[in-house]
Design a protein around this motif. Structure first.
Motif, PDB file in Angstrom:
ATOM      1  N   ILE A  62     -42.844  30.735 -19.959  1.00 47.50           N
ATOM      2  CA  ILE A  62     -42.848  29.552 -20.447  1.00 47.50           C
ATOM      3  C   ILE A  62     -43.061  29.522 -22.357  1.00 47.50           C
ATOM      4  CG2 ILE A  62     -44.332  27.347 -20.343  1.00 47.50           C
ATOM      5  CD1 ILE A  62     -45.575  27.523 -17.684  1.00 47.50           C
ATOM      6  N   THR A  63     -42.319  28.444 -22.367  1.00 47.21           N
ATOM      7  CA  THR A  63     -42.077  28.862 -23.777  1.00 47.21           C
ATOM      8  C   THR A  63     -41.672  27.723 -24.439  1.00 47.21           C
ATOM      9  OG1 THR A  63     -38.598  28.788 -24.115  1.00 47.21           O
ATOM     10  CG2 THR A  63     -40.172  30.660 -23.647  1.00 47.21           C
ATOM     11  N   TYR A  64     -41.141  26.798 -24.484  1.00 51.42           N
ATOM     12  CA  TYR A  64     -41.263  25.662 -24.512  1.00 51.42           C
ATOM     13  C   TYR A  64     -41.873  24.687 -23.291  1.00 51.42           C
ATOM     14  CZ  TYR A  64     -37.585  24.539 -21.491  1.00 51.42           C
ATOM     15  OH  TYR A  64     -36.337  24.017 -19.973  1.00 51.42           O
ATOM     16  N   ILE A  65     -42.763  22.844 -23.839  1.00 54.04           N
ATOM     17  CA  ILE A  65     -43.101  22.345 -23.532  1.00 54.04           C
ATOM     18  C   ILE A  65     -42.025  20.251 -23.368  1.00 54.04           C
ATOM     19  CG2 ILE A  65     -45.640  23.097 -23.671  1.00 54.04           C
ATOM     20  CD1 ILE A  65     -46.031  21.547 -25.095  1.00 54.04           C
ATOM     21  N   VAL A  66     -42.644  19.895 -22.817  1.00 55.65           N
ATOM     22  CA  VAL A  66     -41.497  18.649 -22.674  1.00 55.65           C
ATOM     23  C   VAL A  66     -43.133  17.593 -22.905  1.00 55.65           C
ATOM     24  CG1 VAL A  66     -39.986  17.129 -21.592  1.00 55.65           C
ATOM     25  CG2 VAL A  66     -39.828  19.538 -21.427  1.00 55.65           C
ATOM     26  N   THR A  67     -42.739  17.128 -24.131  1.00 55.86           N
ATOM     27  CA  THR A  67     -43.400  15.897 -24.707  1.00 55.86           C
ATOM     28  C   THR A  67     -43.280  14.137 -23.002  1.00 55.86           C
ATOM     29  OG1 THR A  67     -42.025  14.473 -26.397  1.00 55.86           O
ATOM     30  CG2 THR A  67     -43.511  16.618 -26.823  1.00 55.86           C
ATOM     31  N   PRO A  68     -44.415  13.026 -23.407  1.00 53.03           N
ATOM     32  CA  PRO A  68     -43.277  12.210 -23.035  1.00 53.03           C
ATOM     33  C   PRO A  68     -42.549  11.152 -23.292  1.00 53.03           C
ATOM     34  CG  PRO A  68     -46.254  12.121 -23.459  1.00 53.03           C
ATOM     35  CD  PRO A  68     -45.783  13.395 -24.500  1.00 53.03           C
ATOM     36  N   MET A  69     -42.036  11.536 -24.613  1.00 54.26           N
ATOM     37  CA  MET A  69     -40.501  11.374 -25.093  1.00 54.26           C
ATOM     38  C   MET A  69     -39.322  11.766 -25.161  1.00 54.26           C
ATOM     39  SD  MET A  69     -42.551   8.650 -26.794  1.00 54.26           S
ATOM     40  CE  MET A  69     -41.243   7.734 -27.798  1.00 54.26           C
ATOM     41  N   GLY A  70     -40.008  12.855 -23.882  1.00 47.79           N
ATOM     42  CA  GLY A  70     -38.243  13.761 -23.502  1.00 47.79           C
ATOM     43  C   GLY A  70     -38.446  14.466 -24.585  1.00 47.79           C
ATOM     44  N   LYS A  71     -38.838  15.268 -25.898  1.00 45.78           N
ATOM     45  CA  LYS A  71     -38.615  16.239 -26.656  1.00 45.78           C
ATOM     46  C   LYS A  71     -38.990  17.890 -26.063  1.00 45.78           C
ATOM     47  CE  LYS A  71     -38.529  12.894 -30.948  1.00 45.78           C
ATOM     48  NZ  LYS A  71     -38.702  12.348 -32.294  1.00 45.78           N
ATOM     49  N   ALA A  72     -38.426  18.416 -26.364  1.00 48.71           N
ATOM     50  CA  ALA A  72     -38.689  19.304 -26.322  1.00 48.71           C
ATOM     51  C   ALA A  72     -39.447  20.407 -27.066  1.00 48.71           C
ATOM     52  CB  ALA A  72     -37.935  21.022 -25.307  1.00 48.71           C
ATOM     53  N   ILE A  73     -40.828  20.926 -27.427  1.00 43.50           N
ATOM     54  CA  ILE A  73     -41.514  21.707 -28.615  1.00 43.50           C
ATOM     55  C   ILE A  73     -41.765  22.595 -28.299  1.00 43.50           C
ATOM     56  CG2 ILE A  73     -41.696  19.438 -29.534  1.00 43.50           C
ATOM     57  CD1 ILE A  73     -44.771  19.770 -28.246  1.00 43.50           C
ATOM     58  N   SER A  74     -41.707  23.915 -29.198  1.00 40.12           N
ATOM     59  CA  SER A  74     -41.732  25.416 -29.076  1.00 40.12           C
ATOM     60  C   SER A  74     -43.020  25.310 -28.177  1.00 40.12           C
ATOM     61  CB  SER A  74     -41.373  26.121 -29.824  1.00 40.12           C
ATOM     62  OG  SER A  74     -42.214  27.518 -29.070  1.00 40.12           O
ATOM     63  N   ILE A  75     -44.393  26.520 -27.670  1.00 38.86           N
ATOM     64  CA  ILE A  75     -45.466  26.921 -27.507  1.00 38.86           C
ATOM     65  C   ILE A  75     -46.423  26.623 -27.974  1.00 38.86           C
ATOM     66  CG2 ILE A  75     -45.338  26.776 -24.322  1.00 38.86           C
ATOM     67  CD1 ILE A  75     -45.466  29.477 -25.275  1.00 38.86           C
ATOM     68  N   SER A  76     -45.527  27.743 -29.560  1.00 40.75           N
ATOM     69  CA  SER A  76     -46.098  27.543 -30.290  1.00 40.75           C
ATOM     70  C   SER A  76     -46.016  26.747 -31.474  1.00 40.75           C
ATOM     71  CB  SER A  76     -45.116  29.087 -30.735  1.00 40.75           C
ATOM     72  OG  SER A  76     -43.548  28.514 -32.279  1.00 40.75           O
ATOM     73  N   GLU A  77     -45.690  25.568 -31.419  1.00 40.87           N
ATOM     74  CA  GLU A  77     -46.105  24.601 -32.209  1.00 40.87           C
ATOM     75  C   GLU A  77     -46.868  23.743 -32.005  1.00 40.87           C
ATOM     76  OE1 GLU A  77     -42.442  23.167 -32.450  1.00 40.87           O
ATOM     77  OE2 GLU A  77     -41.313  24.722 -33.894  1.00 40.87           O
ATOM     78  N   ALA A  78     -47.336  23.546 -30.253  1.00 38.63           N
ATOM     79  CA  ALA A  78     -48.020  22.713 -29.924  1.00 38.63           C
ATOM     80  C   ALA A  78     -49.039  23.574 -30.175  1.00 38.63           C
ATOM     81  CB  ALA A  78     -47.828  22.725 -28.183  1.00 38.63           C
ATOM     82  N   ARG A  79     -50.234  22.067 -29.636  1.00 37.02           N
ATOM     83  CA  ARG A  79     -52.161  22.472 -29.422  1.00 37.02           C
ATOM     84  C   ARG A  79     -52.179  23.308 -28.640  1.00 37.02           C
ATOM     85  NH1 ARG A  79     -55.603  17.573 -30.674  1.00 37.02           N
ATOM     86  NH2 ARG A  79     -57.292  19.683 -30.400  1.00 37.02           N
ATOM     87  N   ALA A  80     -52.902  24.377 -28.590  1.00 38.69           N
ATOM     88  CA  ALA A  80     -53.261  25.308 -27.740  1.00 38.69           C
ATOM     89  C   ALA A  80     -54.297  24.532 -25.702  1.00 38.69           C
ATOM     90  CB  ALA A  80     -54.599  26.075 -28.357  1.00 38.69           C
ATOM     91  N   GLU A  81     -54.959  23.384 -26.350  1.00 39.92           N
ATOM     92  CA  GLU A  81     -55.623  22.565 -24.857  1.00 39.92           C
ATOM     93  C   GLU A  81     -53.827  22.085 -24.297  1.00 39.92           C
ATOM     94  OE1 GLU A  81     -56.486  19.685 -28.584  1.00 39.92           O
ATOM     95  OE2 GLU A  81     -56.109  22.050 -27.985  1.00 39.92           O
ATOM     96  N   VAL A  82     -52.911  21.615 -25.020  1.00 43.38           N
ATOM     97  CA  VAL A  82     -51.764  20.790 -24.049  1.00 43.38           C
ATOM     98  C   VAL A  82     -50.866  22.097 -23.783  1.00 43.38           C
ATOM     99  CG1 VAL A  82     -49.413  19.680 -24.798  1.00 43.38           C
ATOM    100  CG2 VAL A  82     -51.586  19.198 -25.976  1.00 43.38           C
ATOM    101  N   VAL A  83     -50.600  23.623 -24.407  1.00 40.44           N
ATOM    102  CA  VAL A  83     -50.168  24.345 -23.232  1.00 40.44           C
ATOM    103  C   VAL A  83     -50.887  25.271 -22.256  1.00 40.44           C
ATOM    104  CG1 VAL A  83     -49.244  26.876 -24.064  1.00 40.44           C
ATOM    105  CG2 VAL A  83     -48.664  25.373 -25.553  1.00 40.44           C
ATOM    106  N   SER A  84     -52.218  24.571 -22.486  1.00 42.05           N
ATOM    107  CA  SER A  84     -53.055  25.726 -21.779  1.00 42.05           C
ATOM    108  C   SER A  84     -52.690  24.598 -20.431  1.00 42.05           C
ATOM    109  CB  SER A  84     -54.207  25.620 -21.845  1.00 42.05           C
ATOM    110  OG  SER A  84     -55.338  25.655 -20.751  1.00 42.05           O
ATOM    111  N   ASP A  85     -52.419  23.377 -20.576  1.00 41.62           N
ATOM    112  CA  ASP A  85     -52.653  21.856 -19.329  1.00 41.62           C
ATOM    113  C   ASP A  85     -51.281  22.202 -18.900  1.00 41.62           C
ATOM    114  OD1 ASP A  85     -54.887  21.305 -19.657  1.00 41.62           O
ATOM    115  OD2 ASP A  85     -54.011  19.455 -20.941  1.00 41.62           O
ATOM    116  N   TYR A  86     -49.641  22.547 -19.612  1.00 42.92           N
ATOM    117  CA  TYR A  86     -48.758  22.378 -19.078  1.00 42.92           C
ATOM    118  C   TYR A  86     -48.382  23.897 -18.218  1.00 42.92           C
ATOM    119  CZ  TYR A  86     -43.769  22.558 -19.526  1.00 42.92           C
ATOM    120  OH  TYR A  86     -42.300  21.794 -18.992  1.00 42.92           O
TER     121      TYR A  86
END
Length: 769
Positions: A62-86
């Motif tokens: 897992i190197t990126y996550i998808v936001t509800p708005m349809g954007k893909a962001i790197s896990i390094s740029e997202a908050r830790a709890e969001v990455v954990s949930d993903y």
């Protein structure tokens, strides 16, 4: 003697280390055909004494996550709890995908270890796992067959990379397609069934022929009795695709060229091998035909000449095949170059379109600024109209939605958002002001439907009850009603397990019967005029995420007059009884006289369906026949709901039969008899829940603030599209310019109050008290 000495020295030169402990690994990618691979491994290898299995699945990291708005962001740029949930959600999906395979091993009563590996290179990951664990047999699936396909076959790459002490079986559609034997099997005695038959016939007159000798030295038989595979055959590359679903591997043009050259090298090796084997076989035929002690006759000479001609034809054929393969490789290289050129042109085109899009956006911003004043004026006009409507009809209170808002909220009534279609309208899932709801659009063109719309709007906008569906708003000019969204759908869908939904536990069914009865009592006791539902059925009973039931679809309800000096209702005559067949009161159907006992009859049918999960037609007869015998009664119950308490369940069934008496006067009173009985039976549910651990009944997920992790007091929408508690998001924005969820920069710090969600939260809090 010379041949024996050379064979012995060759075996000594190829001596292998002792094999590792036996074990079987099955590599799957999770697609439908993986079940064939697993089934074959269990069917063929368990009888050979293998009982330890490893199930290997490789997925990309897992190197990126998808936001509800349809954007893909790197896990390094997202908050830790969001990455954990993903990541937790990805693990859950993987476990759900692997569960059927685990059950296949458990049914065969064999031990299995499930290994989920994360790697961009599935071939290297599987090979490393085999090398580290010492597995002696690996079973994999096959991709597209053929020598010259567009990409490298995953089965070929795995078979080449896996250590030589491990035998690789390639399975296609439940049958063995090919085998890459281990070094010990290649140098030792092949124990497959067909090879044993070949060896057993070695003493026959034809066993010493070149063809038989070649087959014994260069072929191993398919374990399913299928095609024979040459032992010196190295897997030809077919198609390389990532084993993880939905994440294909990306190969550059350089990699494709390297793989094409590898295919060409392989064809060259096969050509040379075929030439050598044919020459050796031909030489042995000549030696055998002209041995000193063997007389030379005319038949032998003819046989020799025939073989010589066949050898010349085979040599010419192999030469042509080699030339054609070289031509094909060159064509493939040109094709890859053309694709690379097209890709660069496409990239330049996309960059140009981005620049055009930026210019259009600047123009649109300018137009939006000029339109902003007009929009504000229109909004003020609508608010004025709402105020005027509330002054005219002060008793009716609901949120007004325009037809344009309804269209946007339902993506222009998309088929993907359609929840269901009924006799009187179509229901869609919608998102209004960042609140999930369900909008019912009544069918147009019928006068009767407008009466039902007015009836439902009048009833639901005036009354509130924990077990009546909540009306969020309406669009009167288009016949649209907006309700709260019920996550678990209708009771009918859950009882009949539409779309393979999980069954409702038995103790929840006791609770649902009590909740529906309490909603009916509330309607029957409404002032100044009692309300009779007239269309009570499982399809009109909705369930939220905690299986709390709420009664909906009151469009066919009717209000009856009540004598102030009497506690009994004055019934009304109806010339055309309405409702759903099998749930309509027989006496109402015969006489046209409606009363609260008509809803009691429908409630009885619903109770019998709750405990049996069977269709309404003929259900009273089935329960009457079975209720006196324990075995028949237990056979009639819906055992998917769990172990029913037999005594209390029989009492509930008897109550349901009592409610369905043909004559109205023979049915029990809802408030004085049915409710007390259901409340007493509910104690069994409460006791069962205490023993099992009470099911949490938390708030809906959209009531929770992403910052507070609790229910919002004053919900408002930020520029990132998420809803937060106002105080929490204001504190955040004082020190940050980014979104708390996506970690991206916010275009502005404006907040928009979500009044609809606020009303829903207030309603939920009042019900909790």
């Amino acid at each position: 003697m010379g041949e024996k000495r050379s064979a012995r020295s060759l075996n000594e030169h190829l001596a292998l280390p002792p094999p590792p402990s036996p074990g079987v690994a099955v590599a799957i990618n999770g697609k439908k055909k993986s079940k064939y691979v697993t089934f074959w491994a269990l069917e063929k290898l368990i009888p050979q004494g293998f009982s330890d299995f490893k199930l290997i699945h490789v997925r990309p990291p897992i190197t990126y996550i998808v936001t509800p708005m349809g954007k893909a962001i790197s896990i390094s740029e997202a908050r830790a709890e969001v990455v954990s949930d993903y990541r937790r959600e990805a693990d859950s999906k993987t476990n759900e995908m692997l569960l059927p395979y685990k059950n296949m091993f458990e049914r065969r009563k064999v031990r299995v270890e499930i290994l989920v590996l994360e790697s961009h290179d599935p071939v290297a990951a599987i090979a490393e796992e085999i090398a580290g664990t010492g597995v002696t047999k690996l079973v994999i699936g096959i991709s597209v067959p053929g020598f010259f396909t567009k990409k490298i076959d995953m089965a070929s790459l795995i078979a080449t990379a896996v250590p030589r002490f491990c035998t690789v079986y390639v399975v296609s559609k439940g049958r063995l397609a090919s085998v890459r034997p281990s070094d010990s099997e290649s140098s030792g005695r092949i124990t497959f069934e067909r090879m044993e038959r070949d060896s057993s016939t070695s003493s026959s007159p034809d066993s010493s022929s070149p063809r038989a000798h070649s087959r014994n030295n260069h072929e191993i038989a398919n374990m399913d009795g299928g095609a024979v595979i040459p032992a010196n055959y190295s897997f030809v590359s077919h198609q390389a695709s990532n084993m993880s679903d939905g994440h294909p591997s990306v190969h550059s043009t350089t990699d494709n060229n390297q793989k094409l050259r590898a295919e060409l090298k392989h064809v060259q090796d096969m050509y040379a091998t075929t030439q050598t084997e044919t020459a050796e076989a031909f030489q042995k035929v000549i030696v055998r035909a002209f041995e000193p002690h063997r007389p030379c006759n005319f038949n032998v000479m003819l046989h020799f000449l025939f073989l010589f001609g066949f050898w010349l034809q085979l040599t010419e054929l192999n030469k042509r095949r080699y030339e054609e393969s070289e031509k094909l490789m060159k064509l493939r290289e040109k094709e890859e170059e053309a694709k690379d050129s097209a890709s660069k042109e496409k990239q330049r085109y996309e960059e140009t379109m981005k620049e055009v899009k930026k210019v259009k956006e600047l123009m649109m911003k300018e137009a939006l600024r000029r339109r902003e004043v007009e929009i504000k004026a229109e909004r003020h006009a609508k608010e004025k109209d709402k105020l005027h409507a509330s002054l005219i009809s002060p008793g009716i209170q609901y949120q007004y939605y325009s037809w344009e808002e309804i269209e946007v909220a339902t993506s222009n009534f998309s088929e993907e958002l359609k929840i269901g279609v009924g006799s009187y309208g179509t229901v869609y899932k919608c998102n209004l002001h960042h609140t999930i709801g369900a909008v019912k659009v009544l069918h147009a063109g019928e006068t009767q439907l407008s009466k039902q719309f007015d009836q439902e709007l009048e009833i639901l906008s005036k009354i509130r009850h924990p077990h009546l569906v909540l009306l969020l708003g309406a669009c009167p000019e288009r016949g649209c009603l907006v309700y709260e969204y019920m996550d678990n759908g209708s009771l009918d869908d859950r009882l009949m397990q539409v779309n393979n939904t999980p069954p409702i536990p038995w103790f929840n069914r006791f609770k649902i019967a009590l909740e529906v009865a309490s909603a009916l009592v509330f309607l029957h006791k409404t002032k100044p005029r009692p309300i009779i539902h007239r269309d009570l059925k499982p399809g009109n009973i909705l369930l939220d995420h905690n299986f709390v039931s709420k009664l909906g679809d009151v469009g066919l309800s009717t209000m009856v007059n009540q004598d102030d000096n009497s506690s009994k209702l004055t019934v009304l005559k109806k010339t055309n009884p309405v409702g759903t067949l099998c749930y309509i009161d027989p006496e109402y159907q015969r006489t046209g006289i409606i009363s609260p006992k008509s809803d009691v009859y429908s409630l009885g049918i619903v109770i019998l369906q709750l405990i049996t999960a069977k269709p309404a037609i003929g259900i009273t007869h089935k329960v009457e026949e079975a209720i006196g015998d324990d075995a028949e009664f237990m056979a009639l119950l819906d055992m998917k709901a769990g172990p029913w308490p037999i005594s209390e369940t029989r009492e509930l069934a008897a109550l349901g039969l009592w409610c369905t008496e043909l004559r109205r006067r023979d049915r029990p009173d809802l408030k004085d008899l049915i409710i007390p009985t259901l409340e007493r039976l509910w104690k069994v549910v409460d006791k069962a829940q205490n023993l099992r651990g009470k099911t949490p009944s938390g708030p809906p997920s959209h009531f929770i603030c992403p910052l507070l992790k609790g229910v919002m007091n004053e919900p408002c929408v930020a520029a990132d599209g998420y809803t937060y508690d106002r105080e929490a998001i204001q504190n955040w924005l004082r020190e940050n310019d980014t979104s708390p969820v996506t970690n991206l920069e916010l275009p502005d710090k404006n907040l928009l109050a979500n009044y609809t969600l606020y009303s829903a939260i207030m309603e939920w809090k009042s019900n909790k008290q």
